[in-house]
Structures are given as structure tokens and as C-alpha cells.
Motif scaffolding. Structure first.
Motif, PDB file in Angstrom:
ATOM      1  N   ALA A 192       0.107   1.421 -37.295  1.00 17.66           N
ATOM      2  CA  ALA A 192      -1.260   1.428 -36.759  1.00 17.66           C
ATOM      3  C   ALA A 192      -1.443   2.407 -35.612  1.00 17.66           C
ATOM      4  O   ALA A 192      -2.529   2.963 -35.446  1.00 17.66           O
ATOM      5  N   GLY A 193      -0.400   2.671 -34.843  1.00 17.38           N
ATOM      6  CA  GLY A 193      -0.512   3.607 -33.736  1.00 17.38           C
ATOM      7  C   GLY A 193      -0.698   5.050 -34.171  1.00 17.38           C
ATOM      8  O   GLY A 193      -1.062   5.903 -33.359  1.00 17.38           O
ATOM      9  N   THR A 194      -0.479   5.347 -35.455  1.00 16.14           N
ATOM     10  CA  THR A 194      -0.680   6.710 -35.951  1.00 16.14           C
ATOM     11  C   THR A 194      -2.114   6.938 -36.422  1.00 16.14           C
ATOM     12  O   THR A 194      -2.494   8.071 -36.721  1.00 16.14           O
ATOM     13  N   LEU A 195      -2.909   5.877 -36.496  1.00 15.55           N
ATOM     14  CA  LEU A 195      -4.309   5.992 -36.917  1.00 15.55           C
ATOM     15  C   LEU A 195      -5.173   6.570 -35.804  1.00 15.55           C
ATOM     16  O   LEU A 195      -5.017   6.206 -34.632  1.00 15.55           O
ATOM     17  N   GLU A 196      -6.079   7.465 -36.175  1.00 13.55           N
ATOM     18  CA  GLU A 196      -7.125   7.852 -35.230  1.00 13.55           C
ATOM     19  C   GLU A 196      -7.977   6.593 -35.042  1.00 13.55           C
ATOM     20  O   GLU A 196      -8.075   5.773 -35.942  1.00 13.55           O
ATOM     21  N   ARG A 197      -8.548   6.420 -33.900  1.00 11.47           N
ATOM     22  CA  ARG A 197      -9.374   5.237 -33.607  1.00 11.47           C
ATOM     23  C   ARG A 197      -8.531   3.956 -33.518  1.00 11.47           C
ATOM     24  O   ARG A 197      -9.046   2.862 -33.672  1.00 11.47           O
ATOM     25  N   SER A 198      -7.230   4.078 -33.265  1.00 15.77           N
ATOM     26  CA  SER A 198      -6.382   2.888 -33.201  1.00 15.77           C
ATOM     27  C   SER A 198      -6.821   1.913 -32.108  1.00 15.77           C
ATOM     28  O   SER A 198      -6.599   0.710 -32.227  1.00 15.77           O
ATOM     29  N   GLU A 199      -7.483   2.426 -31.082  1.00 17.53           N
ATOM     30  CA  GLU A 199      -7.962   1.547 -30.006  1.00 17.53           C
ATOM     31  C   GLU A 199      -9.061   0.597 -30.481  1.00 17.53           C
ATOM     32  O   GLU A 199      -9.375  -0.378 -29.810  1.00 17.53           O
ATOM     33  N   GLU A 200      -9.623   0.842 -31.658  1.00 17.82           N
ATOM     34  CA  GLU A 200     -10.672  -0.018 -32.198  1.00 17.82           C
ATOM     35  C   GLU A 200     -10.124  -1.137 -33.090  1.00 17.82           C
ATOM     36  O   GLU A 200     -10.877  -2.000 -33.530  1.00 17.82           O
ATOM     37  N   LEU A 201      -8.839  -1.108 -33.364  1.00 12.73           N
ATOM     38  CA  LEU A 201      -8.240  -2.097 -34.264  1.00 12.73           C
ATOM     39  C   LEU A 201      -8.113  -3.450 -33.581  1.00 12.73           C
ATOM     40  O   LEU A 201      -7.899  -3.533 -32.374  1.00 12.73           O
ATOM     41  N   ALA A 202      -8.228  -4.502 -34.381  1.00 13.00           N
ATOM     42  CA  ALA A 202      -8.061  -5.868 -33.867  1.00 13.00           C
ATOM     43  C   ALA A 202      -6.874  -6.504 -34.582  1.00 13.00           C
ATOM     44  O   ALA A 202      -6.833  -6.528 -35.816  1.00 13.00           O
ATOM     45  N   CYS A 203      -5.931  -7.004 -33.805  1.00 10.35           N
ATOM     46  CA  CYS A 203      -4.758  -7.664 -34.381  1.00 10.35           C
ATOM     47  C   CYS A 203      -5.187  -9.020 -34.936  1.00 10.35           C
ATOM     48  O   CYS A 203      -5.727  -9.851 -34.213  1.00 10.35           O
ATOM     49  N   ARG A 204      -4.943  -9.237 -36.226  1.00  7.69           N
ATOM     50  CA  ARG A 204      -5.400 -10.459 -36.894  1.00  7.69           C
ATOM     51  C   ARG A 204      -4.309 -11.496 -37.089  1.00  7.69           C
ATOM     52  O   ARG A 204      -4.594 -12.618 -37.489  1.00  7.69           O
ATOM     53  N   ALA A 205      -3.030 -11.122 -36.856  1.00  5.87           N
ATOM     54  CA  ALA A 205      -1.931 -12.076 -37.049  1.00  5.87           C
ATOM     55  C   ALA A 205      -0.680 -11.566 -36.348  1.00  5.87           C
ATOM     56  O   ALA A 205      -0.522 -10.362 -36.123  1.00  5.87           O
ATOM     57  N   HIS A 206       0.194 -12.511 -36.011  1.00  2.22           N
ATOM     58  CA  HIS A 206       1.508 -12.205 -35.430  1.00  2.22           C
ATOM     59  C   HIS A 206       2.554 -12.918 -36.261  1.00  2.22           C
ATOM     60  O   HIS A 206       2.412 -14.120 -36.540  1.00  2.22           O
ATOM     61  N   ILE A 207       3.602 -12.177 -36.652  1.00  2.00           N
ATOM     62  CA  ILE A 207       4.687 -12.784 -37.413  1.00  2.00           C
ATOM     63  C   ILE A 207       6.010 -12.623 -36.659  1.00  2.00           C
ATOM     64  O   ILE A 207       6.134 -11.767 -35.788  1.00  2.00           O
ATOM     65  N   PHE A 208       6.964 -13.494 -36.992  1.00  2.00           N
ATOM     66  CA  PHE A 208       8.291 -13.517 -36.371  1.00  2.00           C
ATOM     67  C   PHE A 208       8.198 -13.673 -34.856  1.00  2.00           C
ATOM     68  O   PHE A 208       8.945 -13.051 -34.099  1.00  2.00           O
ATOM     69  N   THR A 209       7.306 -14.551 -34.420  1.00  2.00           N
ATOM     70  CA  THR A 209       7.125 -14.754 -32.985  1.00  2.00           C
ATOM     71  C   THR A 209       8.301 -15.486 -32.335  1.00  2.00           C
ATOM     72  O   THR A 209       8.399 -15.496 -31.110  1.00  2.00           O
ATOM     73  N   TYR A 264      11.021 -14.359 -32.103  1.00  2.00           N
ATOM     74  CA  TYR A 264      11.820 -13.272 -31.538  1.00  2.00           C
ATOM     75  C   TYR A 264      11.034 -12.421 -30.547  1.00  2.00           C
ATOM     76  O   TYR A 264      11.547 -11.411 -30.062  1.00  2.00           O
ATOM     77  N   LYS A 265       9.808 -12.829 -30.224  1.00  2.00           N
ATOM     78  CA  LYS A 265       8.988 -12.014 -29.322  1.00  2.00           C
ATOM     79  C   LYS A 265       9.588 -12.002 -27.924  1.00  2.00           C
ATOM     80  O   LYS A 265      10.298 -12.920 -27.517  1.00  2.00           O
ATOM     81  N   GLN A 266       9.309 -10.951 -27.213  1.00  2.00           N
ATOM     82  CA  GLN A 266       9.762 -10.833 -25.834  1.00  2.00           C
ATOM     83  C   GLN A 266       9.053 -11.892 -24.986  1.00  2.00           C
ATOM     84  O   GLN A 266       7.859 -12.177 -25.203  1.00  2.00           O
ATOM     85  N   THR A 267       9.757 -12.478 -24.047  1.00  2.00           N
ATOM     86  CA  THR A 267       9.197 -13.588 -23.254  1.00  2.00           C
ATOM     87  C   THR A 267       7.988 -13.167 -22.428  1.00  2.00           C
ATOM     88  O   THR A 267       7.138 -13.990 -22.124  1.00  2.00           O
ATOM     89  N   TRP A 268       7.873 -11.898 -22.084  1.00  2.00           N
ATOM     90  CA  TRP A 268       6.762 -11.439 -21.263  1.00  2.00           C
ATOM     91  C   TRP A 268       5.506 -11.142 -22.075  1.00  2.00           C
ATOM     92  O   TRP A 268       4.446 -10.878 -21.503  1.00  2.00           O
ATOM     93  N   VAL A 269       5.594 -11.185 -23.404  1.00  2.00           N
ATOM     94  CA  VAL A 269       4.433 -10.939 -24.264  1.00  2.00           C
ATOM     95  C   VAL A 269       3.632 -12.226 -24.392  1.00  2.00           C
ATOM     96  O   VAL A 269       4.178 -13.275 -24.745  1.00  2.00           O
ATOM     97  N   THR A 270       2.348 -12.164 -24.081  1.00  2.00           N
ATOM     98  CA  THR A 270       1.457 -13.314 -24.199  1.00  2.00           C
ATOM     99  C   THR A 270       0.532 -13.094 -25.391  1.00  2.00           C
ATOM    100  O   THR A 270      -0.111 -12.043 -25.491  1.00  2.00           O
TER     101      THR A 270
END
Length: 148
Positions: A100-117, A119-125
Motif C-alpha cells: 500500500a505504501g507504493t500507491l499514489e494517494r496512499s495517505e487516503e487509504l483506510a486500514c480495514r483489518a489487522h491480522i496476526f496481532t 505479534y504486534k509491537q507493544t507500542w502499536v495501538t
């Protein structure tokens, strides 16, 4: 609507023919953390026939094994700057996973799901309103979350 994207150096460009910006999801697994060099990776799923790529592309196949059996992920990188652009996976024929970071207009994207949480970093909310799974999401629930 045509959405465009590119690698870091601009040698590889792509276009996705879709009706709107594609839904994206974040994967927090260790494989994605290592591949991205970050806390997670963000991807968009689109049909293979919707994607057109120009420029030098290098393909590297990675075979992994889990409880569901083997799978092959064919990673596509820019042949000049080695930015990872997209991949395909034998478990999802006909689907490409665009970084997604390679898309133009990536700042307009909305994250709709998180998987494998698990293993997420503890500082990520994470936003509790966004669907999330500790491991892989059940396919039907995952698709429903992306299409919501």
C-alpha cells in the motif's frame, strides 16, 4: 478509475483499474515485520487482471510451510531500487497483494483489518473499531472486513 503507484526510484510503475481506492489491511506477523523492516506491513488485495506493471521487475519465490501445507509467494521487486511492489500467493490464485505504501494517494487509504496481532509491537495501538485477529483471519470474516 485508475490508481497508480511506483517504486522508490520510479523505474517501476503500475496502474490498477478499480472503481475506488482499494481497501487495505495491516499484517503484524514476524515475516511481514522482517520483510518491511517495520512494525507491520500494509497491503491492498486486487484482482490480477486489474494490475498493469511497467519497468524492470525481479521475481523471487519463497516457499513456506504451515499447518495448511506448503505455499509459494512470488515477490515482485523493482529491478533497480529493489523496492517490494507486490506479490502473488498460491493460496490466493488470481489475487495480487500490492504494498500500500507504493500507491499514489496512499495517505487516503483506510486500514480495514489487522491480522496476526499476537505479534504486534507493544507500542502499536490499534483502533478497537477495526476488526483484528491474533493469527490469520477466517477467510469469510476477512473478506467481509475488507469490503465493509
Amino acid at each position: 478509475m485508475t490508481i497508480t503507484g511506483r517504486c522508490r526510484c520510479g523505474a517501476c510503475n503500475y496502474a490498477i483499474d478499480v472503481p475506488a481506492l482499494p481497501p487495505v489491511y495491516a499484517c503484524h506477523c514476524h515475516i511481514c515485520q522482517r520483510a518491511s523492516g517495520s512494525a507491520f506491513s500494509v497491503q491492498a488485495l486486487v484482482r490480477e487482471e486489474q494490475l498493469t506493471v511497467t519497468g524492470p521487475v525481479i521475481v523471487r519465490e519463497i516457499v513456506t510451510q504451515d499447518s495448511s501445507g506448503p505455499r509459494t509467494s512470488a515477490q515482485r521487486f523493482c529491478g533497480e531500487c529493489l523496492a517490494r511492489i507486490y506479490n502473488t500467493n498460491t493460496r490466493r490464485p488470481g489475487i495480487v497483494v500490492v504494498r500500500a505504501g507504493t500507491l499514489e494517494r496512499s495517505e487516503e487509504l483506510a486500514c480495514r483489518a489487522h491480522i496476526f496481532t499476537n505479534y504486534k509491537q507493544t507500542w502499536v495501538t490499534l483502533d478497537p473499531a477495526v476488526p483484528q485477529w491474533g493469527e490469520a483471519a477466517p477467510p469469510d470474516a476477512f473478506v467481509a472486513a475488507l469490503l465493509a
